[in-house]
Each structure stands twice: as structure tokens, then as C-alpha cells.
Design a protein around this motif. Structure first.
Motif, mmCIF file in Angstrom:
data_model
loop_
_atom_site.group_PDB
_atom_site.id
_atom_site.type_symbol
_atom_site.label_atom_id
_atom_site.label_comp_id
_atom_site.label_asym_id
_atom_site.label_seq_id
_atom_site.Cartn_x
_atom_site.Cartn_y
_atom_site.Cartn_z
ATOM 1 N N TYR A 51 -33.338 38.713 -73.018
ATOM 2 C CA TYR A 51 -32.574 37.808 -73.897
ATOM 3 C C TYR A 51 -32.478 36.452 -73.258
ATOM 4 C CZ TYR A 51 -29.436 36.064 -77.186
ATOM 5 O OH TYR A 51 -28.631 35.314 -78.352
ATOM 6 N N GLU A 52 -31.890 36.568 -72.120
ATOM 7 C CA GLU A 52 -31.511 35.212 -71.295
ATOM 8 C C GLU A 52 -32.698 34.425 -71.124
ATOM 9 O OE1 GLU A 52 -28.765 35.940 -68.086
ATOM 10 O OE2 GLU A 52 -27.207 36.506 -69.449
ATOM 11 N N TYR A 53 -33.692 35.293 -70.615
ATOM 12 C CA TYR A 53 -35.046 34.618 -70.298
ATOM 13 C C TYR A 53 -35.408 33.582 -71.546
ATOM 14 C CZ TYR A 53 -39.856 34.003 -69.797
ATOM 15 O OH TYR A 53 -41.266 33.344 -69.772
ATOM 16 N N PHE A 54 -35.583 34.239 -72.409
ATOM 17 C CA PHE A 54 -36.158 33.861 -73.833
ATOM 18 C C PHE A 54 -35.144 32.697 -74.137
ATOM 19 C CE2 PHE A 54 -38.881 37.628 -73.864
ATOM 20 C CZ PHE A 54 -40.210 36.936 -73.856
ATOM 21 N N GLU A 55 -34.076 32.873 -74.061
ATOM 22 C CA GLU A 55 -33.093 31.754 -74.904
ATOM 23 C C GLU A 55 -33.121 30.563 -73.797
ATOM 24 O OE1 GLU A 55 -31.372 31.431 -77.696
ATOM 25 O OE2 GLU A 55 -32.837 33.162 -78.337
ATOM 26 N N ARG A 56 -33.172 30.882 -72.457
ATOM 27 C CA ARG A 56 -32.937 29.551 -71.622
ATOM 28 C C ARG A 56 -34.405 29.046 -71.542
ATOM 29 N NH1 ARG A 56 -31.780 29.738 -65.124
ATOM 30 N NH2 ARG A 56 -32.373 27.544 -64.585
ATOM 31 N N ALA A 57 -35.803 29.451 -71.819
ATOM 32 C CA ALA A 57 -36.836 29.018 -72.032
ATOM 33 C C ALA A 57 -37.014 28.088 -73.230
ATOM 34 C CB ALA A 57 -38.022 29.944 -72.113
ATOM 35 N N ARG A 58 -36.262 28.589 -74.320
ATOM 36 C CA ARG A 58 -36.283 27.956 -75.597
ATOM 37 C C ARG A 58 -35.197 26.806 -75.568
ATOM 38 N NH1 ARG A 58 -32.693 27.338 -79.544
ATOM 39 N NH2 ARG A 58 -31.467 28.625 -78.681
ATOM 40 N N ARG A 59 -34.148 26.950 -74.714
ATOM 41 C CA ARG A 59 -33.389 25.692 -74.799
ATOM 42 C C ARG A 59 -33.896 24.576 -73.776
ATOM 43 N NH1 ARG A 59 -28.718 24.219 -76.395
ATOM 44 N NH2 ARG A 59 -28.402 26.255 -77.396
ATOM 45 N N GLU A 60 -34.489 24.699 -72.567
ATOM 46 C CA GLU A 60 -34.930 24.055 -71.954
ATOM 47 C C GLU A 60 -35.986 23.074 -72.579
ATOM 48 O OE1 GLU A 60 -35.704 25.534 -68.217
ATOM 49 O OE2 GLU A 60 -33.697 25.880 -67.760
ATOM 50 N N ALA A 80 -39.509 32.495 -59.990
ATOM 51 C CA ALA A 80 -39.941 33.955 -60.196
ATOM 52 C C ALA A 80 -39.259 34.823 -60.700
ATOM 53 C CB ALA A 80 -40.704 34.109 -58.921
ATOM 54 N N TRP A 81 -37.679 34.788 -59.922
ATOM 55 C CA TRP A 81 -36.804 35.719 -60.522
ATOM 56 C C TRP A 81 -35.573 34.855 -61.039
ATOM 57 C CZ3 TRP A 81 -35.762 40.486 -61.545
ATOM 58 C CH2 TRP A 81 -34.460 41.060 -61.665
ATOM 59 N N PRO A 82 -34.987 35.202 -62.447
ATOM 60 C CA PRO A 82 -35.545 36.333 -63.018
ATOM 61 C C PRO A 82 -36.405 36.293 -64.043
ATOM 62 C CG PRO A 82 -33.644 35.485 -63.976
ATOM 63 C CD PRO A 82 -33.793 34.586 -62.841
ATOM 64 N N HIS A 83 -36.831 34.943 -64.259
ATOM 65 C CA HIS A 83 -37.740 34.651 -65.520
ATOM 66 C C HIS A 83 -39.026 35.259 -65.529
ATOM 67 C CE1 HIS A 83 -34.868 31.475 -65.220
ATOM 68 N NE2 HIS A 83 -35.093 31.392 -66.452
ATOM 69 N N GLU A 84 -39.905 35.124 -64.390
ATOM 70 C CA GLU A 84 -41.502 35.601 -64.522
ATOM 71 C C GLU A 84 -41.344 37.271 -64.397
ATOM 72 O OE1 GLU A 84 -43.792 34.153 -65.111
ATOM 73 O OE2 GLU A 84 -42.680 32.101 -65.320
ATOM 74 N N MET A 85 -40.353 37.688 -63.419
ATOM 75 C CA MET A 85 -40.159 39.133 -63.394
ATOM 76 C C MET A 85 -39.668 39.826 -64.544
ATOM 77 S SD MET A 85 -41.252 39.605 -60.262
ATOM 78 C CE MET A 85 -40.627 41.599 -60.185
ATOM 79 N N VAL A 86 -38.760 39.170 -65.197
ATOM 80 C CA VAL A 86 -38.254 39.871 -66.509
ATOM 81 C C VAL A 86 -39.514 39.572 -67.461
ATOM 82 C CG1 VAL A 86 -36.645 39.351 -68.381
ATOM 83 C CG2 VAL A 86 -36.072 39.216 -65.987
#
Length: 262
Positions: A51-60, A80-86
Motif C-alpha cells: 500500500y505504501e509503495y503504490f501510494e508513494r509512487a502515485r503521490r510523487e 530497490a528497497w522497499p519499492h522494487e522488492m515489494v
């Protein structure tokens, strides 16, 4: 009582009530506020990280689009961590779950044991090796030399092995010949047509390897094996070539704000 730091990390907001710009914490989607139960379900483990990965990607991405005058190919660099790994872990878990479900719901059928005293009527390798097996059956292309009394210089199986080496070598050399930066087939129609030719040839030569099971005469199937790839390649080249001019103009218009022709 919870201090302000804990409140900021949980709500994803600053002291003024504004959303955090650094992407830390859980940021609610636009027009949607998570309930207490949803927050608790996302409190730990893979769901929270996803959830944090997709929300941070959306906001940026949203912040970048608001700051930029034009956006066509924004490339956001995430650690790479945590975005790509997640993301990779979520995708891997999804497909592994599908495989486990299919293995449990639709187990493969186990046939009768093979008879070692009888040769099967049709011998085929695994399906992903049909194309290589088809190249071993190119005996009609092996020329008969008059100087040798009508006999062939190479045996058919040796000729098939050489054909496998030639095809694999052609596939291996393509990345060294095409060093362009195209991201879509329409940007380089020729190499896109080469790719369509290769994929079509893989299917046709695979069908030729199982010619005993195909309801077509062997001679017609042999002709189609080498004719269809060229037809598919020429058609794809013509289509991509006709689309390229309009595509490149639209791409340049977005990048450089060119005025459309009157």
C-alpha cells in the motif's frame, strides 16, 4: 496519549494537516479515507508495504506532473528497497498462488506407463522445443549434389543441427545489430517486422515438427512454414511504416509543442 510524531506517521500528514510530501507513512487515496479496520489490516507485513509503495509512487508522480510543464515519459527512480522488492514480491506471490491453485484444482493426468518394447508412433519433445525439433526435419532443403552422384553432402540430421545453430546465432546477434533506443514497434518498423517474422516462424516450424498431427498435407505445410513468416513480416512493416509519421509528429508535438499543420 500519542504524541504528534506518531500521529504524523500514522496519518501521513504534517502538523498543519497537509499531506506529507516525502511519501512517508500511509497516504489516503484522493477522495477516500481508510477506515480504522482498513488501517489495522495494513498495519504490518506485505499489505502495508504494498500500500505504501503504490501510494508513494502515485503521490510523487502527481507532484511531478504538477511541477512540469509537459510530461510524456517521466521516469521515476525508486530505491530497490522497499519499492522494487515489494512490487516484485507482490507479483511473485500472485503468480505462485495461481500455480498452486491450478496444481491443486487441476492436477495433471498421469497416463499409462510406457512400453519399452514398442516404439511410439509419434515422438515429440516438450512443446517449447517444437521449433528446434522442426529444424531437424528440414531434409527437403538439404541439396543433392550432382558431383556426388545425386547424394547429399551432409546427412539430414547434421543439416538440422547446423540449422539450429544458425537460427540461435541469428537470434543472438540481433541485439548487437539493433542498438536503437526505440521503446515501441512503430518507432522502428524494420526491427519490429523482424520480430514478427521470428515469432511467426517459431510457430510455423513448431507446427511442421508435429506434421503428423496437423490436418494439412505435408507439402502444403512445408510451403506455409516458410511463406507465412515473410507475409507476416511484410504486413507488419507496412502497417508500422504507415503509422510512424503520425506517431512521431504527435510525439514531437507533445515534447516541443509544435503547432499542428493548417
Amino acid at each position: 496519549m500519542t504524541d504528534d510524531t506518531e500521529t504524523d506517521d500514522t496519518d501521513g500528514q504534517t502538523d498543519d494537516g497537509e499531506p506529507r510530501a516525502d511519501g512517508a507513512g500511509i497516504v489516503a487515496p484522493d477522495g477516500e479515507t481508510p477506515t480504522w479496520r482498513e488501517r489495522k489490516e495494513r498495519a504490518q507485513g506485505l499489505p502495508r508495504l504494498t500500500y505504501e509503495y503504490f501510494e508513494r509512487a502515485r503521490r510523487e508522480d502527481q507532484d511531478l506532473r504538477m511541477e512540469s510543464d509537459y510530461v510524456e515519459r517521466d521516469v521515476l527512480a525508486f530505491p530497490a528497497w522497499p519499492h522494487e522488492m515489494v512490487r516484485n514480491l507482490a507479483l511473485t506471490s500472485f503468480f505462485v498462488g495461481i500455480l498452486v491453485f491450478l496444481a491443486a484444482a487441476l492436477p495433471p493426468h498421469i497416463g499409462a506407463p510406457a512400453n519399452p518394447n514398442q516404439t511410439p508412433a509419434i515422438i515429440l519433445p516438450d512443446w517449447y522445443l517444437y521449433w528446434s525439433f522442426g529444424l531437424l526435419k528440414l531434409g527437403p532443403l538439404n541439396p543433392e549434389l550432382t558431383l556426388l552422384g545425386g547424394s547429399k553432402l551432409l546427412a539430414d540430421r547434421t543439416y538440422g543441427v547446423i540449422a539450429n545453430l544458425a537460427v540461435v546465432g541469428a537470434i543472438a546477434i540481433v541485439p548487437f545489430l539493433n542498438k536503437g533506443s526505440a521503446r515501441r514497434p512503430v518507432e522502428q518498423p524494420f526491427w519490429a517486422a523482424v520480430g514478427v517474422f521470428g515469432v511467426t516462424f517459431a510457430f510455423t516450424i513448431a507446427a511442421y515438427s508435429a506434421k503428423n498431427l496437423v490436418p494439412i498435407t505435408p507439402q502444403l505445410l512445408f510451403d506455409l512454414t516458410f511463406l507465412l513468416p515473410f507475409v507476416a513480416g511484410f504486413i507488419s512493416y507496412a502497417v508500422f511504416k504507415s503509422m510512424r509519421e503520425g506517431y512521431m509528429f504527435e510525439l514531437n508535438r507533445r515534447y516541443y509543442r509544435l503547432r499542428p499543420p493548417k
